[in-house]
Write a protein that holds these residues in place. Structure first.
Motif, short mmCIF file in Angstrom:
data_model
loop_
_atom_site.label_atom_id
_atom_site.label_comp_id
_atom_site.label_asym_id
_atom_site.label_seq_id
_atom_site.Cartn_x
_atom_site.Cartn_y
_atom_site.Cartn_z
N VAL A 277 0.85 -1.20 0.00
CA VAL A 277 0.00 0.00 0.00
C VAL A 277 0.88 1.25 0.00
O VAL A 277 1.76 1.40 0.86
N LYS A 278 0.66 2.14 -0.95
CA LYS A 278 1.43 3.38 -1.04
C LYS A 278 0.95 4.37 0.01
O LYS A 278 -0.25 4.58 0.19
N VAL A 279 1.92 4.98 0.68
CA VAL A 279 1.63 5.93 1.75
C VAL A 279 2.12 7.31 1.33
O VAL A 279 3.33 7.51 1.15
N PRO A 280 1.24 8.29 1.16
CA PRO A 280 1.68 9.65 0.80
C PRO A 280 2.64 10.21 1.85
O PRO A 280 2.53 9.91 3.05
N THR A 294 2.80 -2.11 7.74
CA THR A 294 4.18 -2.20 7.30
C THR A 294 4.37 -1.18 6.17
O THR A 294 3.54 -1.12 5.27
N ILE A 295 5.45 -0.40 6.21
CA ILE A 295 5.71 0.60 5.18
C ILE A 295 6.60 -0.01 4.10
O ILE A 295 7.67 -0.55 4.39
N GLY A 296 6.14 0.03 2.85
CA GLY A 296 6.94 -0.45 1.74
C GLY A 296 7.96 0.59 1.33
O GLY A 296 7.61 1.75 1.07
N VAL A 297 9.25 0.22 1.29
CA VAL A 297 10.33 1.14 0.93
C VAL A 297 10.94 0.67 -0.38
O VAL A 297 11.56 -0.38 -0.44
N ASP A 298 10.73 1.46 -1.45
CA ASP A 298 11.23 1.07 -2.76
C ASP A 298 12.11 2.15 -3.40
O ASP A 298 12.42 2.08 -4.58
N SER A 299 12.49 3.15 -2.60
CA SER A 299 13.34 4.22 -3.13
C SER A 299 14.08 4.89 -1.97
O SER A 299 13.69 4.76 -0.80
N LYS A 300 15.15 5.61 -2.30
CA LYS A 300 15.91 6.32 -1.29
C LYS A 300 15.07 7.40 -0.62
O LYS A 300 15.18 7.64 0.59
N VAL A 318 6.53 0.65 17.64
CA VAL A 318 6.62 -0.43 16.66
C VAL A 318 6.68 0.17 15.26
O VAL A 318 5.84 1.02 14.91
N LEU A 319 7.66 -0.26 14.48
CA LEU A 319 7.77 0.17 13.10
C LEU A 319 8.07 -1.04 12.21
O LEU A 319 9.07 -1.73 12.44
N GLY A 320 7.21 -1.30 11.26
CA GLY A 320 7.44 -2.40 10.31
C GLY A 320 7.80 -1.83 8.95
O GLY A 320 7.12 -0.94 8.44
N VAL A 321 8.89 -2.34 8.38
CA VAL A 321 9.36 -1.85 7.09
C VAL A 321 9.58 -3.04 6.16
O VAL A 321 10.14 -4.05 6.56
N ARG A 322 9.14 -2.89 4.93
CA ARG A 322 9.37 -3.90 3.90
C ARG A 322 10.24 -3.30 2.82
O ARG A 322 9.86 -2.33 2.17
N LEU A 323 11.43 -3.85 2.65
CA LEU A 323 12.38 -3.32 1.67
C LEU A 323 12.17 -4.01 0.33
O LEU A 323 12.15 -5.24 0.27
#
Length: 323
Positions: A277-280, A294-300, A318-323
């Motif tokens: 899911v994209k997060v503005p 969970t935050i999707g990280v696909d760029s710097k 709590v912070l969830g990150v998906r690279l």
């Protein structure tokens, strides 16, 4: 039963409310700890300082609420009123179940603390002596299958929480989903529930984005759970929910982006989404988060936004990150 009565009588008033709330769930239903504590907080069972007029709670107040919730959960375990559920990582309980005998005692002692679908389907609609505050609908209960929110809405205008128990994880359901729309296809029932604080429609297969129309009218809503539903879009008006503390959107595979209006919310503490899911960026600039996953990280640039979020959010646990 006498032993149970003695144990129940020894509980504090807030802890009694937390225990009575467990009657929402069916016997041996696996109740996850963190969502349960979030609902306890949203329902007001865990005493909080009056923050009216002061905006967001301080870090100390937020931590205190959560720690109190965990303490209540552990106390119910120690008193053998609930049975802990563990994972394979450590010895910390991640959930609980309620034994049938305990559940029977709670339901017999609650004085209509929770109303069930069976009560409505049997024609026991609330009159002057019975105001529905909390409604539990179980899609695996034959009697609940005949209940629709549309048919009961006129009797539920004072309801504070609605919980729909969906399918069992990992088991395909052959049951039809509970009806959440109005008599006319596409009609939203949400404006009927002006006083609602908890709306948990997890795994309600029939829920669609159109059913969230009018959600801005739920000005007291603190907990919105639509995980595992078929919604594909959130209305922009969701940003007008000034009291919303928890937004659970996990396993909504058709949802691809969050509306930027969510950034208007001052009280949002728990944002639960999937990595796709994209997060503005405006949302990641919010400072009141306690839990984001969970935050999707696909760029710097997205990675820098997440790092900034960690830097600014003093309450973040709590912070969830998906690279």
């Amino acid at each position: 039963m006498k032993l149970l009565q003695m144990s129940y009588a020894a509980l504090s008033l807030p802890l009694k409310s937390c225990l009575l709330y467990l009657s929402v769930f069916r016997e041996d239903y696996a109740i996850k700890k963190d969502p349960l504590i979030r609902v306890w907080i949203a329902e007001g069972f865990i005493p909080r300082k009056d923050t009216e007029g002061r905006g967001q709670q301080t870090r100390e107040e937020s931590i205190s609420l959560w720690e109190t919730g965990e303490r209540y959960f552990n106390e119910l375990i120690m008193r053998r009123l609930i049975q802990p559920v563990f994972n394979y990582n450590d010895d910390q309980a991640v959930g609980c179940t309620v034994h049938g005998l305990i559940l029977h005692f709670i339901k017999s002692s609650q004085g209509k603390f929770v109303t069930f679908g069976a009560d409505l389907s049997s024609g026991l609609f609330p009159g002057s002596m019975h105001t529905v505050r909390r409604l539990s609908l179980d899609r695996y209960d034959d009697q609940d299958q005949d209940v629709t929110l549309a048919s009961a809405a006129v009797h539920l205008w004072k309801v504070r929480s609605i919980t729909v128990l969906g399918g069992i994880e990992g088991v395909a359901s052959t049951r039809p989903a509970l009806t959440v729309s109005g008599k006319i296809e596409g009609t939203s029932l949400l404006p009927s529930f002006k006083l609602i604080r908890v709306l948990d429609l997890e795994d309600s297969d029939s829920l669609r984005s159109r059913h969230l129309k009018g959600i801005q009218g739920l000005v007291l809503l603190r907990h919105l759970g639509v995980a595992g539903t078929a919604i594909d879009k959130l209305p922009e008006e969701i940003g007008e929910l000034g009291q919303l503390e928890t937004l659970d959107l996990r396993r909504t595979t058709k949802l691809s982006i969050l509306p930027a209006s969510i950034a208007k919310q001052k009280m949002l503490a728990h944002l639960l989404i999937d990595g796709h899911v994209k997060v503005p960026k405006k949302i990641l600039k919010m400072q009141g988060f306690e839990e984001v996953s969970t935050i999707g990280v696909d760029s710097k640039s997205k990675l820098h936004s997440v790092i900034d979020l960690m830097d600014r959010s003093e309450q973040l646990r709590v912070l969830g990150v998906r690279l």
